[in-house]
Every structure is written in structure tokens, then in C-alpha cells.
Design a protein around this motif. Sequence first.
Motif, PDB file in Angstrom:
ATOM      1  N   LEU A 194       0.886  -1.171   0.000  1.00 51.84           N
ATOM      2  CA  LEU A 194       0.000   0.000   0.000  1.00 51.84           C
ATOM      3  C   LEU A 194       0.928   1.226   0.000  1.00 51.84           C
ATOM      4  CD1 LEU A 194      -2.553  -1.346   2.654  1.00 51.84           C
ATOM      5  CD2 LEU A 194      -2.808  -1.348   0.162  1.00 51.84           C
ATOM      6  N   GLN A 195       0.679   2.153   0.871  1.00 49.45           N
ATOM      7  CA  GLN A 195       1.553   3.343   0.895  1.00 49.45           C
ATOM      8  C   GLN A 195       2.467   3.325   2.113  1.00 49.45           C
ATOM      9  OE1 GLN A 195      -2.033   3.844   0.315  1.00 49.45           O
ATOM     10  NE2 GLN A 195      -1.333   3.306  -1.751  1.00 49.45           N
ATOM     11  N   LYS A 196       2.796   2.154   2.586  1.00 51.36           N
ATOM     12  CA  LYS A 196       3.674   1.952   3.739  1.00 51.36           C
ATOM     13  C   LYS A 196       3.155   2.772   4.934  1.00 51.36           C
ATOM     14  CE  LYS A 196       7.769   0.539   1.173  1.00 51.36           C
ATOM     15  NZ  LYS A 196       7.510   0.825  -0.220  1.00 51.36           N
ATOM     16  N   ASP A 197       4.010   3.496   5.630  1.00 51.02           N
ATOM     17  CA  ASP A 197       3.483   4.168   6.826  1.00 51.02           C
ATOM     18  C   ASP A 197       2.651   5.405   6.484  1.00 51.02           C
ATOM     19  OD1 ASP A 197       6.494   5.854   8.102  1.00 51.02           O
ATOM     20  OD2 ASP A 197       5.557   5.782   6.117  1.00 51.02           O
ATOM     21  N   GLN A 198       2.595   5.751   5.189  1.00 54.01           N
ATOM     22  CA  GLN A 198       1.737   6.859   4.761  1.00 54.01           C
ATOM     23  C   GLN A 198       0.322   6.387   4.426  1.00 54.01           C
ATOM     24  OE1 GLN A 198       2.754  10.140   4.737  1.00 54.01           O
ATOM     25  NE2 GLN A 198       4.397   9.130   5.858  1.00 54.01           N
ATOM     26  N   THR A 199       0.088   5.075   4.554  1.00 55.40           N
ATOM     27  CA  THR A 199      -1.225   4.519   4.224  1.00 55.40           C
ATOM     28  C   THR A 199      -2.284   5.167   5.090  1.00 55.40           C
ATOM     29  OG1 THR A 199      -0.150   2.398   3.743  1.00 55.40           O
ATOM     30  CG2 THR A 199      -2.540   2.373   3.984  1.00 55.40           C
ATOM     31  N   LYS A 200      -3.315   5.683   4.427  1.00 53.81           N
ATOM     32  CA  LYS A 200      -4.355   6.404   5.174  1.00 53.81           C
ATOM     33  C   LYS A 200      -5.295   5.438   5.879  1.00 53.81           C
ATOM     34  CE  LYS A 200      -4.617  10.852   2.773  1.00 53.81           C
ATOM     35  NZ  LYS A 200      -3.203  11.016   2.916  1.00 53.81           N
ATOM     36  N   LEU A 201      -5.802   5.888   7.015  1.00 55.14           N
ATOM     37  CA  LEU A 201      -6.682   5.058   7.831  1.00 55.14           C
ATOM     38  C   LEU A 201      -8.129   5.525   7.753  1.00 55.14           C
ATOM     39  CD1 LEU A 201      -4.477   4.850  11.059  1.00 55.14           C
ATOM     40  CD2 LEU A 201      -4.817   3.049   9.356  1.00 55.14           C
ATOM     41  N   ASN A 202      -9.033   4.582   7.967  1.00 50.77           N
ATOM     42  CA  ASN A 202     -10.447   4.895   8.145  1.00 50.77           C
ATOM     43  C   ASN A 202     -10.867   4.426   9.526  1.00 50.77           C
ATOM     44  OD1 ASN A 202     -11.031   5.903   5.453  1.00 50.77           O
ATOM     45  ND2 ASN A 202     -10.619   3.798   4.797  1.00 50.77           N
ATOM     46  N   ASP A 203     -11.959   4.993  10.018  1.00 49.59           N
ATOM     47  CA  ASP A 203     -12.475   4.558  11.325  1.00 49.59           C
ATOM     48  C   ASP A 203     -12.693   3.049  11.331  1.00 49.59           C
ATOM     49  OD1 ASP A 203     -14.429   7.503  12.046  1.00 49.59           O
ATOM     50  OD2 ASP A 203     -12.585   6.786  12.980  1.00 49.59           O
ATOM     51  N   ASN A 204     -12.365   2.437  12.452  1.00 51.47           N
ATOM     52  CA  ASN A 204     -12.567   0.996  12.680  1.00 51.47           C
ATOM     53  C   ASN A 204     -11.634   0.096  11.875  1.00 51.47           C
ATOM     54  OD1 ASN A 204     -14.770   1.507  14.480  1.00 51.47           O
ATOM     55  ND2 ASN A 204     -16.035   1.872  12.673  1.00 51.47           N
ATOM     56  N   ASP A 205     -10.623   0.687  11.238  1.00 50.88           N
ATOM     57  CA  ASP A 205      -9.598  -0.149  10.610  1.00 50.88           C
ATOM     58  C   ASP A 205      -8.869  -0.945  11.690  1.00 50.88           C
ATOM     59  OD1 ASP A 205      -8.393   1.980   7.877  1.00 50.88           O
ATOM     60  OD2 ASP A 205      -9.955   0.435   7.949  1.00 50.88           O
ATOM     61  N   VAL A 206      -8.294  -2.087  11.251  1.00 54.90           N
ATOM     62  CA  VAL A 206      -7.535  -2.926  12.184  1.00 54.90           C
ATOM     63  C   VAL A 206      -6.104  -3.065  11.675  1.00 54.90           C
ATOM     64  CG1 VAL A 206      -7.342  -5.207  13.248  1.00 54.90           C
ATOM     65  CG2 VAL A 206      -9.599  -4.203  12.874  1.00 54.90           C
ATOM     66  N   ILE A 207      -5.165  -2.685  12.506  1.00 57.84           N
ATOM     67  CA  ILE A 207      -3.740  -2.828  12.169  1.00 57.84           C
ATOM     68  C   ILE A 207      -3.209  -4.043  12.922  1.00 57.84           C
ATOM     69  CG2 ILE A 207      -1.455  -1.776  12.421  1.00 57.84           C
ATOM     70  CD1 ILE A 207      -2.822   0.969  12.282  1.00 57.84           C
ATOM     71  N   SER A 208      -2.560  -4.946  12.204  1.00 58.94           N
ATOM     72  CA  SER A 208      -1.947  -6.116  12.851  1.00 58.94           C
ATOM     73  C   SER A 208      -0.441  -6.034  12.680  1.00 58.94           C
ATOM     74  CB  SER A 208      -2.419  -7.424  12.217  1.00 58.94           C
ATOM     75  OG  SER A 208      -3.807  -7.484  12.174  1.00 58.94           O
ATOM     76  N   ILE A 209       0.260  -6.466  13.716  1.00 61.44           N
ATOM     77  CA  ILE A 209       1.733  -6.507  13.662  1.00 61.44           C
ATOM     78  C   ILE A 209       2.122  -7.978  13.624  1.00 61.44           C
ATOM     79  CG2 ILE A 209       3.858  -5.892  14.845  1.00 61.44           C
ATOM     80  CD1 ILE A 209       2.217  -3.672  16.279  1.00 61.44           C
ATOM     81  N   VAL A 210       2.689  -8.411  12.520  1.00 60.62           N
ATOM     82  CA  VAL A 210       3.005  -9.836  12.329  1.00 60.62           C
ATOM     83  C   VAL A 210       4.480  -9.976  11.996  1.00 60.62           C
ATOM     84  CG1 VAL A 210       2.470 -11.917  11.015  1.00 60.62           C
ATOM     85  CG2 VAL A 210       0.681 -10.208  11.407  1.00 60.62           C
ATOM     86  N   PRO A 211       5.218 -10.754  12.789  1.00 61.75           N
ATOM     87  CA  PRO A 211       6.643 -10.897  12.490  1.00 61.75           C
ATOM     88  C   PRO A 211       6.888 -11.897  11.366  1.00 61.75           C
ATOM     89  CG  PRO A 211       6.090 -12.204  14.405  1.00 61.75           C
ATOM     90  CD  PRO A 211       4.821 -11.523  13.979  1.00 61.75           C
ATOM     91  N   SER A 212       7.943 -11.677  10.606  1.00 61.19           N
ATOM     92  CA  SER A 212       8.493 -12.739   9.757  1.00 61.19           C
ATOM     93  C   SER A 212       9.460 -13.463  10.667  1.00 61.19           C
ATOM     94  CB  SER A 212       9.258 -12.158   8.569  1.00 61.19           C
ATOM     95  OG  SER A 212       8.405 -11.472   7.712  1.00 61.19           O
ATOM     96  N   ILE A 213       9.201 -14.716  10.931  1.00 58.09           N
ATOM     97  CA  ILE A 213      10.087 -15.429  11.841  1.00 58.09           C
ATOM     98  C   ILE A 213      11.304 -15.877  11.040  1.00 58.09           C
ATOM     99  CG2 ILE A 213      10.283 -17.286  13.527  1.00 58.09           C
ATOM    100  CD1 ILE A 213       8.164 -15.101  14.120  1.00 58.09           C
ATOM    101  N   ALA A 214      12.459 -15.404  11.454  1.00 57.46           N
ATOM    102  CA  ALA A 214      13.679 -15.662  10.688  1.00 57.46           C
ATOM    103  C   ALA A 214      14.846 -15.896  11.619  1.00 57.46           C
ATOM    104  CB  ALA A 214      13.989 -14.476   9.774  1.00 57.46           C
ATOM    105  N   GLY A 215      15.811 -16.617  11.116  1.00 52.25           N
ATOM    106  CA  GLY A 215      17.016 -16.856  11.892  1.00 52.25           C
ATOM    107  C   GLY A 215      17.921 -17.767  11.118  1.00 52.25           C
ATOM    108  N   GLY A 216      18.919 -18.310  11.821  1.00 49.31           N
ATOM    109  CA  GLY A 216      19.828 -19.234  11.165  1.00 49.31           C
ATOM    110  C   GLY A 216      21.183 -19.199  11.809  1.00 49.31           C
ATOM    111  N   SER A 217      22.034 -20.080  11.312  1.00 47.15           N
ATOM    112  CA  SER A 217      23.385 -20.173  11.876  1.00 47.15           C
ATOM    113  C   SER A 217      24.309 -19.172  11.179  1.00 47.15           C
ATOM    114  CB  SER A 217      23.891 -21.615  11.767  1.00 47.15           C
ATOM    115  OG  SER A 217      23.718 -22.093  10.450  1.00 47.15           O
TER     116      SER A 217
END
Lengths: 157, 99
Positions: free
Chosen positions: B69-92
Motif C-alpha cells: 500500500l503506501q507503507k506508513d503513509q497509508t491512510k486510515l479509516n475509522d474501525n480499521d484494524v492494524i496487525s503486527i506480524v513478524p516474519s520469523i527468521a534466523g539461522g546459523s
Amino acid sequence: MELRIRQKHVDAIRQHGARDYPNECCGIMLGREVDGAKVVRELAPIPNLRQEQARAEEVLPLAEPGRESERNRFLMDPKEVARVEAEARAHGLDIVGYYHSHPDHPARPSEYDREHAWPWVSYVIIRIEEGKPRDYASWVLSDDRSQFESEPIIEGD
Amino acid sequence: MAVKVIIPTPLRQYTEKRDTIEVKGGTVGEALSGLTTQYSGLRKHLYTDEGKLRSFVNVYLNDEDIRYLQKDQTKLNDNDVISIVPSIAGGSSPLCICN
């Protein structure tokens, strides 16, 4: 805090690591916090997205593509993690941690593991040496993100 | 706009155990800024020292990844839901460069 995990889950993690060798395997540990311990009730093996280079680069680009691959990096598709989490929540379970393997490498978190971790959840790492599962350990990221702390594991039936 | 932010389990220790926080903002960036101002313990786990969202942190607005979308400039509407979801990553460690 400690991690309580059943022997059958440990066996499943060992087998997953051996099966995917020489690549890293990964999965989610689902359960609940009970009396100050994280109790694992189910495992959800997840495909290592690093095997799908195009999609993986979209999700989390590699810093050193010449030196990184599914042999030393794992990545879970966030859509897959969100799906598993939503399904788990519907059954009263939560994500209590993640597991992954280190092929021919100690069961200790790397700097890369540290940079990509969040606090509270358990990071179980299993060493797979020449295709054979060896030792494993559980780690929790410190609150200030500076290091992992070793977490006691209680294996049960 | 009044929106909800869903807090992932590992970060609820910083939001008084609450899994949903209501915030106000015109854009996703403003909403997250409001969130981390109210619950400052979240900041270091979401943002680097330089103030950028950590590479493994994904933000969804109503199930759409904001990077499409427009990254952190993405406009919001009332009752929108923002979710924070990690990409689980790692390794040796990095593979050696061997000849």
C-alpha cells in the motif's frame, strides 16, 4: 520461566531437522503459559521460505546472498504464521515459541537469530550433525535485545 | 481516525497484557507512533535505533501488507484494524566463502 515440552514433540523436532538436512527446518510451538511456564501442546512445522527465493526476497531480503541460503537461514512466511496463530487461537492455544535447526552448527543462537527475535517466546534450536539430530536448547531474548538467555527445558510425557 | 492495533503475544508484556489497543491517527505511521508513545517498551522491538521499522516486522492494515500500500503513509479509516506480524527468521553463521 521454563519450557515444558513432551517427548513426542522433541522427537518430532529431531525428525524434522534430520529430514530437512542439510537445510534448516523450522516450525511453531503452540501452547499456553501455565503457572509461569510455557507449555507446548502442539507443533506446527512450517516450510522454510528461503527455498522459494523470489517470495523470500520480498518478505525479508538476504544481506549476503552469496553466503546465505536455506542451508544456514530459515524464514517463515508471515501469512502462514498468521494463519497458524489464528487457527491456534480458535482452539485456545497461543504461539509460545519457534524451533529451527542448525545443520552442522551448535544449538546456540547466532547474531542473525538475535537480530530477528522478539522477547518472551522460546527459540528452540536443534543441532543436526551430518544428518543426525544431536543436542537442542531453548533460548529467550533479553528485554534489551542484547543477548539470548538459556531457558530450562522440562521434558515430559 | 480511531483504529485498533492487534498486539502479538510476545509484546503484550509492554501493553499491560492487552491484546488490542485503540489509537487515533490519520495514517498507519501516526497510529504506530501513538502506540509506541503510549507504550514505550514496544519501541525497541518494533523499530531500529534509527527509527525504521525492523526488517522482520510486518504491518497489515485489514489483512493487507502495508508495503504493498503506501507503507506508513497509508491512510486510515475509522474501525480499521492494524496487525503486527513478524516474519520469523534466523539461522546459523554465514557460510564460509571457500575455494
